[in-house]
Design an enzyme around this catalytic site. Sequence first.
Site, PDB file in Angstrom:
ATOM      1  N   LYS A 192      60.072  33.390  -4.826  1.00 61.84           N
ATOM      2  CA  LYS A 192      59.898  31.989  -5.225  1.00 61.84           C
ATOM      3  C   LYS A 192      58.455  31.518  -5.040  1.00 61.84           C
ATOM      4  O   LYS A 192      57.950  30.715  -5.832  1.00 61.84           O
ATOM      5  CB  LYS A 192      60.860  31.104  -4.438  1.00 61.84           C
ATOM      6  CG  LYS A 192      62.327  31.321  -4.793  1.00 61.84           C
ATOM      7  CD  LYS A 192      62.604  31.084  -6.265  1.00 61.84           C
ATOM      8  CE  LYS A 192      64.078  31.184  -6.606  1.00 61.84           C
ATOM      9  NZ  LYS A 192      64.352  30.978  -8.048  1.00 61.84           N
TER      10      LYS A 192
ATOM     11  N   ASN B 183      66.418  29.747 -14.493  1.00 59.81           N
ATOM     12  CA  ASN B 183      67.279  29.313 -13.397  1.00 59.81           C
ATOM     13  C   ASN B 183      67.949  30.483 -12.683  1.00 59.81           C
ATOM     14  O   ASN B 183      68.304  30.375 -11.510  1.00 59.81           O
ATOM     15  CB  ASN B 183      68.343  28.353 -13.949  1.00 59.81           C
ATOM     16  CG  ASN B 183      69.478  28.116 -12.986  1.00 59.81           C
ATOM     17  OD1 ASN B 183      69.321  27.486 -11.944  1.00 59.81           O
ATOM     18  ND2 ASN B 183      70.668  28.638 -13.322  1.00 59.81           N
TER      19      ASN B 183
ATOM     20  N   ILE C   5      68.568  28.501 -21.319  1.00 61.65           N
ATOM     21  CA  ILE C   5      68.816  28.390 -19.879  1.00 61.65           C
ATOM     22  C   ILE C   5      69.381  29.693 -19.341  1.00 61.65           C
ATOM     23  O   ILE C   5      70.450  30.142 -19.763  1.00 61.65           O
ATOM     24  CB  ILE C   5      69.785  27.227 -19.564  1.00 61.65           C
ATOM     25  CG1 ILE C   5      69.207  25.910 -20.086  1.00 61.65           C
ATOM     26  CG2 ILE C   5      70.081  27.147 -18.073  1.00 61.65           C
ATOM     27  CD1 ILE C   5      70.089  24.688 -19.823  1.00 61.65           C
TER      28      ILE C   5
ATOM     29  N   TYR D 200      63.483  36.677  -0.955  1.00 60.50           N
ATOM     30  CA  TYR D 200      63.708  35.445  -1.720  1.00 60.50           C
ATOM     31  C   TYR D 200      62.503  34.516  -1.615  1.00 60.50           C
ATOM     32  O   TYR D 200      62.017  33.982  -2.624  1.00 60.50           O
ATOM     33  CB  TYR D 200      64.966  34.753  -1.206  1.00 60.50           C
ATOM     34  CG  TYR D 200      65.355  33.496  -1.951  1.00 60.50           C
ATOM     35  CD1 TYR D 200      65.823  33.561  -3.259  1.00 60.50           C
ATOM     36  CD2 TYR D 200      65.274  32.246  -1.340  1.00 60.50           C
ATOM     37  CE1 TYR D 200      66.197  32.418  -3.942  1.00 60.50           C
ATOM     38  CE2 TYR D 200      65.647  31.096  -2.014  1.00 60.50           C
ATOM     39  CZ  TYR D 200      66.111  31.180  -3.313  1.00 60.50           C
ATOM     40  OH  TYR D 200      66.476  30.045  -3.997  1.00 60.50           O
TER      41      TYR D 200
ATOM     42  N   THR E 129      76.597  25.559  -4.071  1.00 61.21           N
ATOM     43  CA  THR E 129      76.924  26.561  -5.087  1.00 61.21           C
ATOM     44  C   THR E 129      77.406  27.840  -4.410  1.00 61.21           C
ATOM     45  O   THR E 129      77.477  27.934  -3.191  1.00 61.21           O
ATOM     46  CB  THR E 129      75.680  26.891  -5.941  1.00 61.21           C
ATOM     47  OG1 THR E 129      74.684  27.463  -5.077  1.00 61.21           O
ATOM     48  CG2 THR E 129      75.133  25.642  -6.611  1.00 61.21           C
TER      49      THR E 129
END
Length: 245
Positions: free
Chosen positions: A151, A80, A8, A147, A180
């Site tokens: 993605k 991630n 991860i 961004y 977050t």
Amino acid sequence: MTKEAYIITGASKGIGYEWSKQLIEKGHLVIGLARTQPENWPGEHFLSVDLTQLEAIEKTMEQALGQLPTDIEQVVLVNNAGTIDPIGLAHTNDSAEVSQSIVLNLTAPMLLCGAFINQLKNSPAEKRIINISSGAGRKAYEGWSAYCAGKAGLDHFSSCIDAENEDVKVVSVAPGIIDTGMQEKIRQSDATDFPLIEKFLDYKESGLLSSPEETARLLIEMNERTDFNELPTILDIRNLSTEKE
């Protein structure tokens, strides 16, 4: 005996950390990757690595896979790690920051996937790749051009490698809007750079953000589904939770 192993990235905070923690509590082997190992890392395996140093990725994957037992039954790569920077209109963004964004959000995951597939090509273990995407890869957001582009690229790359590899199941999953550090940074943006700032401030004030704990739980449930290998490559965890297994 540990049957499942997870590699991860971005494991030091946010959903990466919580996902790792919950998997370790369930008895799975987790190898965390991030620049800095957190003091409260719950497992035994962690590699400190800067994923923007692309020349080190092949070796990093070799080191991670080298920590797996030879009789492991399932290996899952989770891409991630990512960055929201730079926040700003495309014509105002710094070129170095745009380049860094694409490297971390797209190029590094591409190389990690390639190394994972290549180095496990002779392994009998079941192989899965879970790429953490975003709704921003599927909808335009003013101020997030880098961004969004990264993605969107990750989504399409995921479709390509899923088509190329019959023995590797790949999904690119949007995890929803999560409370977050990335969201905190978004809320500190200037309206000139991010015209949708008020909407994201309202998400927080109205309690509409998911917690990292809950999101990690949903992602674990996704991987545990008996029909995981039949899931669409491009998906959203918020829609998936209502689908019947």
